[in-house]
Design a protein around this motif. Structure first.
Motif, PDB file in Angstrom:
ATOM      1  N   VAL A 179    -138.238  34.258  38.371  1.00 12.74           N
ATOM      2  CA  VAL A 179    -139.541  34.463  37.739  1.00 12.74           C
ATOM      3  C   VAL A 179    -139.683  33.535  36.543  1.00 12.74           C
ATOM      4  CG1 VAL A 179    -139.655  36.898  38.430  1.00 12.74           C
ATOM      5  CG2 VAL A 179    -138.688  36.298  36.194  1.00 12.74           C
ATOM      6  N   VAL A 180    -140.936  33.316  36.158  1.00  8.99           N
ATOM      7  CA  VAL A 180    -141.276  32.752  34.858  1.00  8.99           C
ATOM      8  C   VAL A 180    -141.813  33.910  34.029  1.00  8.99           C
ATOM      9  CG1 VAL A 180    -142.804  31.190  33.617  1.00  8.99           C
ATOM     10  CG2 VAL A 180    -141.765  30.457  35.777  1.00  8.99           C
ATOM     11  N   LEU A 181    -141.271  34.119  32.856  1.00 10.10           N
ATOM     12  CA  LEU A 181    -141.750  35.212  32.018  1.00 10.10           C
ATOM     13  C   LEU A 181    -143.193  34.978  31.606  1.00 10.10           C
ATOM     14  CD1 LEU A 181    -138.662  35.899  29.720  1.00 10.10           C
ATOM     15  CD2 LEU A 181    -139.449  37.245  31.688  1.00 10.10           C
ATOM     16  N   GLY A 182    -143.951  36.099  31.478  1.00 12.89           N
ATOM     17  CA  GLY A 182    -145.322  36.027  31.032  1.00 12.89           C
ATOM     18  C   GLY A 182    -146.329  36.139  32.156  1.00 12.89           C
ATOM     19  N   PRO A 183    -147.599  36.067  31.834  1.00 13.76           N
ATOM     20  CA  PRO A 183    -148.139  35.551  30.571  1.00 13.76           C
ATOM     21  C   PRO A 183    -148.179  36.543  29.414  1.00 13.76           C
ATOM     22  CG  PRO A 183    -149.925  36.050  32.078  1.00 13.76           C
ATOM     23  CD  PRO A 183    -148.664  36.267  32.848  1.00 13.76           C
ATOM     24  N   GLN A 184    -147.874  37.840  29.634  1.00 16.07           N
ATOM     25  CA  GLN A 184    -147.888  38.806  28.538  1.00 16.07           C
ATOM     26  C   GLN A 184    -146.498  39.335  28.215  1.00 16.07           C
ATOM     27  OE1 GLN A 184    -150.546  39.717  31.107  1.00 16.07           O
ATOM     28  NE2 GLN A 184    -151.925  38.354  29.985  1.00 16.07           N
ATOM     29  N   ASP A 185    -145.478  38.492  28.337  1.00 16.90           N
ATOM     30  CA  ASP A 185    -144.135  38.953  28.004  1.00 16.90           C
ATOM     31  C   ASP A 185    -144.002  39.313  26.527  1.00 16.90           C
ATOM     32  OD1 ASP A 185    -144.521  36.056  27.909  1.00 16.90           O
ATOM     33  OD2 ASP A 185    -142.466  35.953  27.155  1.00 16.90           O
ATOM     34  N   ASP A 186    -144.903  38.770  25.664  1.00 14.64           N
ATOM     35  CA  ASP A 186    -144.846  39.111  24.252  1.00 14.64           C
ATOM     36  C   ASP A 186    -145.301  40.534  23.970  1.00 14.64           C
ATOM     37  OD1 ASP A 186    -147.501  38.678  24.866  1.00 14.64           O
ATOM     38  OD2 ASP A 186    -147.930  37.412  23.129  1.00 14.64           O
ATOM     39  N   ALA A 187    -145.807  41.251  24.996  1.00 16.17           N
ATOM     40  CA  ALA A 187    -146.165  42.663  24.837  1.00 16.17           C
ATOM     41  C   ALA A 187    -144.937  43.559  24.922  1.00 16.17           C
ATOM     42  CB  ALA A 187    -147.181  43.069  25.905  1.00 16.17           C
ATOM     43  N   PHE A 188    -143.777  42.990  25.251  1.00 15.49           N
ATOM     44  CA  PHE A 188    -142.561  43.763  25.446  1.00 15.49           C
ATOM     45  C   PHE A 188    -141.508  43.345  24.423  1.00 15.49           C
ATOM     46  CE2 PHE A 188    -144.852  43.453  29.394  1.00 15.49           C
ATOM     47  CZ  PHE A 188    -144.839  44.742  29.897  1.00 15.49           C
ATOM     48  N   ALA A 189    -140.803  44.329  23.871  1.00 14.77           N
ATOM     49  CA  ALA A 189    -139.755  44.052  22.895  1.00 14.77           C
ATOM     50  C   ALA A 189    -138.619  43.278  23.555  1.00 14.77           C
ATOM     51  CB  ALA A 189    -139.225  45.366  22.319  1.00 14.77           C
ATOM     52  N   PRO A 190    -137.844  42.514  22.773  1.00 13.58           N
ATOM     53  CA  PRO A 190    -136.748  41.735  23.354  1.00 13.58           C
ATOM     54  C   PRO A 190    -135.781  42.557  24.191  1.00 13.58           C
ATOM     55  CG  PRO A 190    -137.148  41.033  21.101  1.00 13.58           C
ATOM     56  CD  PRO A 190    -138.015  42.240  21.321  1.00 13.58           C
ATOM     57  N   GLU A 191    -135.491  43.791  23.737  1.00 15.74           N
ATOM     58  CA  GLU A 191    -134.556  44.602  24.516  1.00 15.74           C
ATOM     59  C   GLU A 191    -135.149  45.055  25.849  1.00 15.74           C
ATOM     60  OE1 GLU A 191    -136.416  47.424  21.381  1.00 15.74           O
ATOM     61  OE2 GLU A 191    -135.735  45.328  21.511  1.00 15.74           O
ATOM     62  N   ILE A 192    -136.481  45.156  25.925  1.00 18.10           N
ATOM     63  CA  ILE A 192    -137.127  45.522  27.191  1.00 18.10           C
ATOM     64  C   ILE A 192    -137.124  44.328  28.145  1.00 18.10           C
ATOM     65  CG2 ILE A 192    -139.229  46.389  28.268  1.00 18.10           C
ATOM     66  CD1 ILE A 192    -137.667  48.403  26.530  1.00 18.10           C
ATOM     67  N   LEU A 193    -137.331  43.136  27.611  1.00 19.40           N
ATOM     68  CA  LEU A 193    -137.221  41.941  28.455  1.00 19.40           C
ATOM     69  C   LEU A 193    -135.797  41.800  28.998  1.00 19.40           C
ATOM     70  CD1 LEU A 193    -139.259  39.327  26.380  1.00 19.40           C
ATOM     71  CD2 LEU A 193    -139.960  40.460  28.496  1.00 19.40           C
TER      72      LEU A 193
END
Length: 314
Positions: A179-193
């Motif tokens: 996968v490519v992260l996003g486009p809303q990966d910034d809606a998730f905390a680093p530990e959730i990613l």
């Protein structure tokens, strides 16, 4: 010479599909087309059709069919038992079906979506430039619906190809879904990613041509799960309020109001669609540049495989 293909028995979600309907996303019409583009392309190549010719897609089990003229037939997608006129038809190969003979396509093993191509292609009337069936909108294909016994489909002119078989793999069979992260990966905390990329997810029974729901660790969004609706792609990984990721597929809605944590890269879409219900998968993140390089490499591998078909002598 034209002819027809009659449906004698129909497996689940048997539909007419071509490469898809383009140019209408802004009107809310998704592309449809095959769930596994590589398997679809292979079926057409094996019978000598043009890459965009319409073929039949089915889920789990094919059915029984009869052609009014001599044709080549090929079935791809996974392993299955098939017979053309009572003679075994190996998957990922083509064989002759004489006028009036029956083709039987049994259950897939280790795969979900199968493809039946007939030489000349299925020539149902195009709708918005495509013969692809979109079931939820009831457009394309044959009357916009899944096929059933008694349906008779028109065939295009016979291309005059010889029976052939696939000699090399179209794509890797194993490994994480990239996968490519996003486009809303910034809606998730680093530990959730990290949880998304580190956990295993099971493919649930809640799946169809529109979406595939995964079961596994929840993915809560730090800023909530409602966003302003924006465009979606086949492969968009949405996360609704439940926290359970949903991968959008060929018949997806064209916009969505849930954050998209990642997008499956094009070369892995067919492999993801073919993962059996209950099987486990993991995700691996790539940069955009790496994903583009993988897409180019996968396209070359597929093209080389389809250029290296071998005669079967059938």
């Amino acid at each position: 010479m034209t002819g027809t293909l009659e449906i004698l028995a129909a497996g689940p979600m048997l539909t007419v599909q071509d490469r898809g309907r383009t140019g209408f996303l802004r009107f809310g019409v998704s592309a449809s087309g095959p769930m596994d583009g590589e398997a679809f392309a292979a079926a057409n190549a094996l019978v000598g059709n043009a890459p965009g010719a319409a073929a039949l897609e089915f889920a789990l089990t094919g059915g029984r069919f009869r052609a009014s003229r001599d044709v080549l037939v090929a079935v791809t997608g996974g392993a299955m038992r098939a017979e053309a006129g009572g003679r075994p038809l190996a998957p990922w190969s083509s064989a002759r079906l004489r006028a009036g003979e029956e083709l039987t396509v049994g259950a897939l093993r280790g795969a979900v979506w199968g493809y039946l191509a007939v030489s000349g292609g299925i020539e149902t009337p195009p709708v918005m430039g495509s013969r692809a069936t979109h079931l939820r909108s009831a457009i394309g294909g044959h009357e916009g619906r899944a096929l059933r016994p008694g349906d008779v489909l028109p065939l295009g002119p016979e291309p005059g190809a010889l029976p052939r078989r696939l000699t090399r793999p179209l794509r890797p069979r194993h490994g994480p879904i990239r996968v490519v992260l996003g486009p809303q990966d910034d809606a998730f905390a680093p530990e959730i990613l990290a949880r998304f990329l580190g956990a295993s997810y099971a493919v649930s029974a809640q799946r169809d041509r529109m979406a595939l729901l995964l079961e596994g660790p929840a993915l809560p969004a730090a800023r909530g799960h409602d966003i302003t609706s924006d465009g979606t792609l086949m492969g968009s990984v949405q996360v609704p309020l439940s926290g359970r990721p949903i991968v959008l597929m060929a018949d997806r809605q064209t916009t969505g109001g849930f954050p998209k944590i990642a997008t499956v890269i094009t070369p892995d879409l067919g492999r993801l669609a073919q993962i059996p219900t209950g099987a486990m998968l993991r995700f691996h993140a790539l940069s955009v540049e790496a994903a583009e390089a993988e897409a180019r490499a996968a396209a070359r591998q597929s093209a080389e495989a389809l250029a290296d078909l071998a005669p079967t002598g059938a």
